[in-house]
Scaffold this active site. Structure first.
Site, PDB file in Angstrom:
ATOM      1  CG  LEU A   1      50.423   0.044  25.374  1.00  0.00           C
ATOM      2  CD1 LEU A   1      51.368   1.291  25.319  1.00  0.00           C
ATOM      3  CD2 LEU A   1      49.697   0.030  26.694  1.00  0.00           C
ATOM      4  CG  HIS A   2      47.570  -2.618  19.881  1.00  0.00           C
ATOM      5  ND1 HIS A   2      48.545  -3.210  19.003  1.00  0.00           N
ATOM      6  CD2 HIS A   2      47.996  -1.229  19.656  1.00  0.00           C
ATOM      7  CE1 HIS A   2      49.399  -2.373  18.510  1.00  0.00           C
ATOM      8  NE2 HIS A   2      49.176  -1.036  18.844  1.00  0.00           N
ATOM      9  N   PRO A   3      44.051  -2.412  23.439  1.00  0.00           N
ATOM     10  CG  PRO A   3      43.413  -1.217  25.162  1.00  0.00           C
ATOM     11  CD  PRO A   3      44.657  -1.493  24.254  1.00  0.00           C
TER      12      PRO A   3
END
Ligand code: FAD
Length: 545
Positions: A479-481
């Site tokens: 969830l760190h795009p």
């Protein structure tokens, strides 16, 4: 909805910021600080008024809450048994900083030095450090690398977790050095994590930046206002069209337009505006304003697998969640005294390590959480019905690159997200090494007595092939795009190092999408740093004009 009626005129501003997330709130607050610049901040979501947004433990309740969360899904991932990657993103003031895990992590000095080496002048560690410090209100006090008095509260865990201490001790027994501060540019080692809270409440950018700025007459915040198009006239960004309650509006800018819709929202808005790959625009009947093939390319994210353990003692957050009495006690403790388990995000410690000793810096992050879950997906988070803890092994420098592309010309439709995870042997090897290290730590004398059972991947997983199978089955996006409106000095970059969209005057992108590569750590603090630096550059350019 998109009928022929003329849009409602929403006024003229010096700056229009589209998207009130981690970056958007910070940028709008800084641009309006002088009391003179007229700033409009548009947010597709609503106000951050929900109780659980502000209670640190509440973030598990926000994970799949459609009222405040975009709840995107990737396309099926070929190397992950065709699974889709669930992508929560905040759709509310504060954006994803209103729903995230609150871990404060900046990344490695070398991440930013690499940005500079790739042509991003002014983005090396020494140049970005002042903006990390400017944003920060560090509980431990000021130092060469930390700031105090900034809007963003950064604190140690408000509650002491016995298991966290044991994890750190066991990591040292396994050979990692001690590290009490992962945010001074050097990361290797194990130690406590810090959070973006004031020890009681989440410190989103809506709380940190917007709340103190809300009374300014020169800042207008419009919620439930979904930007649908950037209007470009004679090569200059002149306005933003947006939908509010199903009605078209248009706001005009005589200064600049700042796109801060995040890694999915920003490329989507540019593509809808004819500012993306020309072929894509034509496919959907969108007039091409400028062919910018890089918009939506270069999607990059961390990838991780969790190792879940049944704990021998009822000292975890599962035990609070599973006991009505303890839940009630914790609730009362929070409401009456603002203390107790509800003040914690549960991610109390962790570490950084190298998957291969030949590497010059860590490429693995271990996150230690005092909870474990049976399910964590688009249906929500369900803790195990027994004591448990989790170590997530995160690969920080995956080779995978993906895309975010329109699936439809409808601005309210979700874009197509493709990560292409696990396409290289390194991606698999690094994660396997990370999982092995996590397991080794749980077998050290200090932590072993707390392990009743390894639930995921399970002790029967031993060989490389078994680890690979478990990674393909259980691995997910961390969830760190980042990277879909990448800055750079090369022709394929979307923005230049001052974050100006190439070839369009008066238009910048300011959010996680501009990162040329994902830093080795969680991405909220780097995004806020980007917003601080961007505001500085925008005001500097305005003074020079
Ligand atoms: C569940 C979860 C946990 C995380 N945990 C951590 C953590 O512990 N620590 C950490 O550092 N990072 C964490 N992250 C990542 C971090 O929060 C993000 O990288 C960061 O918030 C991204 O900021 P942004 O400004 O780029 O985007 P966002 O904060 O997502 O902001 C984009 C904003 O724009 C709005 N928007 C989008 N499109 C439009 C449009 N067309 N019109 C108007 N508004 C629009 C959105 O609603 C949103 O408010 C986590 C992420 C998730 C999803």
């Amino acid at each position: 909805m998109n009928g022929a009626a003329a849009p409602i005129d929403a006024g003229t501003f010096d700056y229009i910021v589209a998207g009130a997330g981690s970056a958007g709130c910070a940028v709008a607050a800084r641009l309006s600080e002088d009391g003179r610049n007229r700033v409009l901040l548009l947010e597709a979501g609503g106000r951050d008024s929900g109780f659980w947004i502000h209670v640190p433990i509440g973030y598990s309740r926000l994970f799949a809450n459609p009222r405040i969360n975009w709840m995107f899904e990737s396309e099926p991932e070929a190397e992950l048994e065709g699974r889709r990657m669930y992508q929560p993103r905040g759709k509310v003031l504060g954006g994803t900083s209103s729903i995230n895990g609150m871990v404060y992590m900046r990344g490695n000095r070398a991440d930013y030095d690499l940005w500079r080496q790739r042509g991003c002048t002014g983005w090396d560690w020494d140049s970005v450090l002042p903006f990390f410090r400017k944003a920060e209100d560090q509980e431990r006090g000021p130092s060469e690398t930390h700031g105090t008095g900034g809007p963003l509260r950064v604190t140690d865990q408000a509650i002491h977790w016995e298991l966290g201490d044991h994890f750190i001790a066991a990591a040292l027994e396994a050979g990692l050095p001690a590290n009490n501060d992962f945010n001074d540019g050097e990361q290797e080692g194990a130690g406590p994590f810090q959070n973006t809270t004031d020890r009681r409440h989440r410190w989103s950018t809506a709380t940190a930046y917007l709340r103190p700025a809300r009374r300014r007459a020169n800042l207008m915040v419009r919620t439930n206002s979904h930007a649908t198009r950037v209007i470009v006239e004679e090569g200059r960004a002149a306005g933003v069209e947006f939908l509010c309650d199903g009605t078209r509006h248009v706001a005009h800018a005589n200064g600049e337009i700042i796109v801060s819709g995040g890694v999915y929202g920003s490329p989507q808005l540019l593509q809808l505006s004819g500012l993306g790959p020309a072929a894509l625009a034509r496919e959907f009947g969108i007039p091409v304003v400028r062919d910018i093939p890089g918009v939506g390319a270069d999607l990059q994210d961390h990838f991780y697998v969790r190792l879940a353990f049944r704990c021998t003692k009822p000292i975890t957050l599962n035990d609070v969640a599973n006991s009505p009495v303890r839940k009630l006690a914790a609730g009362l403790q929070y409401v009456l005294f603002k203390k107790g388990p509800l003040t914690s995000n549960g991610i109390c410690a962790g570490g950084f390590a190298r998957s291969d000793p030949r590497l010059e810096r860590p490429d693995i992050q271990l996150n230690f959480s005092v909870w474990s879950f049976a399910e964590r997906n688009n249906r929500g988070v369900v803790p195990h019905p027994f004591p448990g803890f989790t170590i997530s092994a995160v690969h920080l420098r995956p080779d995978a690159r993906g895309t975010v592309m329109l699936k439809s010309p409808d601005p309210l439709a979700a874009p197509a997200i493709r990560f292409n995870f696990l396409r290289t042997q390194y991606d698999l090897q690094a994660l396997t090494a990370g999982m092995r290290l996590a397991r080794t730590i749980t077998r050290q004398p200090t932590l072993a007595p707390y392990v009743a059972e390894e639930l995921i991947p399970g002790r029967e997983v031993e060989s490389d092939a078994q680890f690979e199978a478990s990674i393909r089955k259980n691995g997910v996006s961390n969830l760190h795009p980042v990277g879909t409106c990448r800055m750079g000095a090369d022709e394929a970059a979307v923005c230049d190092p001052r974050l100006r969209v190439n070839g369009v005057r008066g238009l910048r992108v300011v959010d996680a999408s501009i990162m040329p590569s994902v830093p080795a750590g969680n991405t909220n603090a780097p995004t806020i740093m980007i917003a601080e630096k961007a505001a500085d550059m925008i005001l500097e350019d305005a003074r020079a004009a």
